[in-house]
Design an enzyme around this catalytic site. Structure first.
Site, PDB file in Angstrom:
ATOM      1  N   ILE A 128      -1.295  14.089  -7.034  1.00  0.00           N
ATOM      2  CA  ILE A 128      -2.757  14.154  -7.039  1.00  0.00           C
ATOM      3  C   ILE A 128      -3.267  15.084  -5.944  1.00  0.00           C
ATOM      4  O   ILE A 128      -4.209  15.853  -6.160  1.00  0.00           O
ATOM      5  CB  ILE A 128      -3.353  12.746  -6.872  1.00  0.00           C
ATOM      6  CG1 ILE A 128      -3.066  11.896  -8.115  1.00  0.00           C
ATOM      7  CG2 ILE A 128      -4.858  12.816  -6.613  1.00  0.00           C
ATOM      8  CD1 ILE A 128      -3.407  10.423  -7.957  1.00  0.00           C
TER       9      ILE A 128
ATOM     10  N   ASP B 231       1.686  14.047  10.261  1.00  0.00           N
ATOM     11  CA  ASP B 231       1.999  12.643  10.049  1.00  0.00           C
ATOM     12  C   ASP B 231       0.715  11.858  10.274  1.00  0.00           C
ATOM     13  O   ASP B 231       0.257  11.721  11.415  1.00  0.00           O
ATOM     14  CB  ASP B 231       3.085  12.191  11.024  1.00  0.00           C
ATOM     15  CG  ASP B 231       3.420  10.708  10.913  1.00  0.00           C
ATOM     16  OD1 ASP B 231       2.800  10.006  10.079  1.00  0.00           O
ATOM     17  OD2 ASP B 231       4.299  10.246  11.662  1.00  0.00           O
ATOM     18  N   VAL B 232       0.111  11.355   9.196  1.00  0.00           N
ATOM     19  CA  VAL B 232      -1.202  10.705   9.322  1.00  0.00           C
ATOM     20  C   VAL B 232      -1.132   9.393  10.088  1.00  0.00           C
ATOM     21  O   VAL B 232      -2.177   8.844  10.459  1.00  0.00           O
ATOM     22  CB  VAL B 232      -1.848  10.467   7.942  1.00  0.00           C
ATOM     23  CG1 VAL B 232      -2.120  11.789   7.236  1.00  0.00           C
ATOM     24  CG2 VAL B 232      -1.005   9.535   7.071  1.00  0.00           C
TER      25      VAL B 232
ATOM     26  N   ASN C 172      -6.044  11.373   1.066  1.00  0.00           N
ATOM     27  CA  ASN C 172      -5.246  11.108  -0.124  1.00  0.00           C
ATOM     28  C   ASN C 172      -3.854  10.562   0.177  1.00  0.00           C
ATOM     29  O   ASN C 172      -3.244   9.905  -0.673  1.00  0.00           O
ATOM     30  CB  ASN C 172      -5.125  12.408  -0.930  1.00  0.00           C
ATOM     31  CG  ASN C 172      -4.108  12.311  -2.035  1.00  0.00           C
ATOM     32  OD1 ASN C 172      -4.316  11.642  -3.042  1.00  0.00           O
ATOM     33  ND2 ASN C 172      -2.974  12.982  -1.858  1.00  0.00           N
TER      34      ASN C 172
ATOM     35  N   SER D  70      -7.663   2.563  -5.213  1.00  0.00           N
ATOM     36  CA  SER D  70      -6.918   2.387  -6.456  1.00  0.00           C
ATOM     37  C   SER D  70      -7.645   1.346  -7.296  1.00  0.00           C
ATOM     38  O   SER D  70      -8.352   0.479  -6.751  1.00  0.00           O
ATOM     39  CB  SER D  70      -5.487   1.912  -6.168  1.00  0.00           C
ATOM     40  OG  SER D  70      -4.867   1.434  -7.349  1.00  0.00           O
TER      41      SER D  70
ATOM     42  N   TYR E 112       0.646  -3.118  -1.423  1.00  0.00           N
ATOM     43  CA  TYR E 112      -0.119  -1.939  -1.812  1.00  0.00           C
ATOM     44  C   TYR E 112      -1.570  -2.315  -2.078  1.00  0.00           C
ATOM     45  O   TYR E 112      -2.502  -1.641  -1.614  1.00  0.00           O
ATOM     46  CB  TYR E 112       0.523  -1.329  -3.058  1.00  0.00           C
ATOM     47  CG  TYR E 112      -0.135  -0.083  -3.580  1.00  0.00           C
ATOM     48  CD1 TYR E 112      -0.007   1.128  -2.902  1.00  0.00           C
ATOM     49  CD2 TYR E 112      -0.855  -0.104  -4.762  1.00  0.00           C
ATOM     50  CE1 TYR E 112      -0.597   2.283  -3.389  1.00  0.00           C
ATOM     51  CE2 TYR E 112      -1.449   1.047  -5.260  1.00  0.00           C
ATOM     52  CZ  TYR E 112      -1.321   2.232  -4.575  1.00  0.00           C
ATOM     53  OH  TYR E 112      -1.910   3.371  -5.064  1.00  0.00           O
TER      54      TYR E 112
ATOM     55  N   LYS F 152      -5.286  -0.937  -0.473  1.00  0.00           N
ATOM     56  CA  LYS F 152      -6.261  -0.247  -1.315  1.00  0.00           C
ATOM     57  C   LYS F 152      -7.578  -1.021  -1.406  1.00  0.00           C
ATOM     58  O   LYS F 152      -8.654  -0.420  -1.499  1.00  0.00           O
ATOM     59  CB  LYS F 152      -5.676  -0.003  -2.708  1.00  0.00           C
ATOM     60  CG  LYS F 152      -4.500   0.968  -2.703  1.00  0.00           C
ATOM     61  CD  LYS F 152      -4.865   2.300  -2.049  1.00  0.00           C
ATOM     62  CE  LYS F 152      -3.723   3.296  -2.077  1.00  0.00           C
ATOM     63  NZ  LYS F 152      -4.082   4.595  -1.474  1.00  0.00           N
TER      64      LYS F 152
ATOM     65  N   THR G 180      -2.901   4.177 -13.426  1.00  0.00           N
ATOM     66  CA  THR G 180      -1.540   4.705 -13.389  1.00  0.00           C
ATOM     67  C   THR G 180      -1.566   6.185 -13.748  1.00  0.00           C
ATOM     68  O   THR G 180      -1.867   6.552 -14.888  1.00  0.00           O
ATOM     69  CB  THR G 180      -0.630   3.945 -14.373  1.00  0.00           C
ATOM     70  OG1 THR G 180      -0.656   2.552 -14.048  1.00  0.00           O
ATOM     71  CG2 THR G 180       0.795   4.449 -14.271  1.00  0.00           C
TER      72      THR G 180
END
Length: 257
Positions: free
Chosen positions: A17, A62-63, A89, A141, A154, A158, A186
């Site tokens: 993405i 490296d975020v 992102n 998400s 996860y 989100k 997805t």
């Protein structure tokens, strides 16, 4: 050219993405700054864009590391003296019921998906406040709105991102900064493809099963999310604030029986 000459930052943009969004931003005239820990893919994405006449830069970031993030933002400001759009992102996934998730995996998912958004935004927001304008897009998400088996870690990040987005919008609206979130379903990215190959004896059957979750019976493409990101980054969405935009093939709308 909806993003003509806007300086747009995208994290996790080496592939999937992020890379699709970088290409979409470039087509709309943006100056694209992309960051990732996977530099070969990131450099390849930049070379593709610049060969087509776009202005793009790649940086290893490296975020989860404040020093790495700070150095990147300083480098961007030295090049352009402003930041118009930030697309947070970068993200990783985790599979397993909560009691199966190790603390090391939990910490990694939280660090990349949630703390990463915090650290990059923390560096960019003072710049946007000084400019009295800006756009931030956070990657959430559709799982923030629904339950999905074996995705508790996860989902926790989100859901937090969606809530954080709304609070950020309240705080920064006085500075003409818009903050919105994307809620993909997805999406058939290289990450998803690799996960299916590693996790299922019959990846093709697994893909067909995933398609049945979607009202349209098809998986999303990275370009579907990229198009939505362009909309949120552009002036076309000037009245969209603190929103979670679902790009999920109807997953959160309901099921067909």
């Amino acid at each position: 050219m909806r993003l003509q000459n806007k300086v747009c930052l995208i994290t996790g943009a080496g592939k999937g993405i992020g890379a699709a969004t970088a290409r979409a931003f470039a087509r709309e005239g943006a100056i694209v700054e992309i960051a990732d820990v996977d530099m070969p893919s990131t450099i390849s994405a930049v070379e593709e864009m610049t060969s087509g006449g776009a202005t793009a830069f790649a940086t290893a970031v490296d975020v989860t590391n404040s020093t790495s993030v700070g150095a990147w933002i300083q480098e961007v400001m030295e090049r352009h003296q402003r930041i118009d759009v930030l697309f947070n992102n970068a993200g990783v996934s985790a599979v397993g019921e909560l009691h199966e998730v190790s603390q090391a995996l939990w910490d990694k998912v939280v660090a990349v998906n949630l703390t990463g958004v915090y650290l990059v935004s923390k560096e960019v927001l003072p710049i946007m406040i000084e400019q009295n304008r800006g756009v931030i897009i956070n990657m959430s998400s559709c799982i923030a709105e629904i339950g999905l088996a074996r995705r508790a870690a996860y989902a926790a990040t989100k859901g937090a991102i969606l809530s954080m987005t709304k609070s950020m919008q309240v705080d920064y609206a006085p500075y003409h900064i818009r903050v919105n979130a994307l809620l993909p379903g997805t999406i058939f990215t290289p990450f998803v493809e690799d996960y299916l190959k590693r996790s299922y004896d019959d990846p093709t059957a697994a893909i067909e099963s995933l398609k049945q979750r979607q009202l349209g019976r098809e998986l999303g493409r990275p370009e579907d999310v990229a198009d939505a990101a362009v909309y949120l980054a552009s002036n076309e969405s000037s009245y969209v604030m603190g929103a979670g935009l679902a790009v999920d093939g109807g997953v959160t709308a309901g099921k067909q029986f």
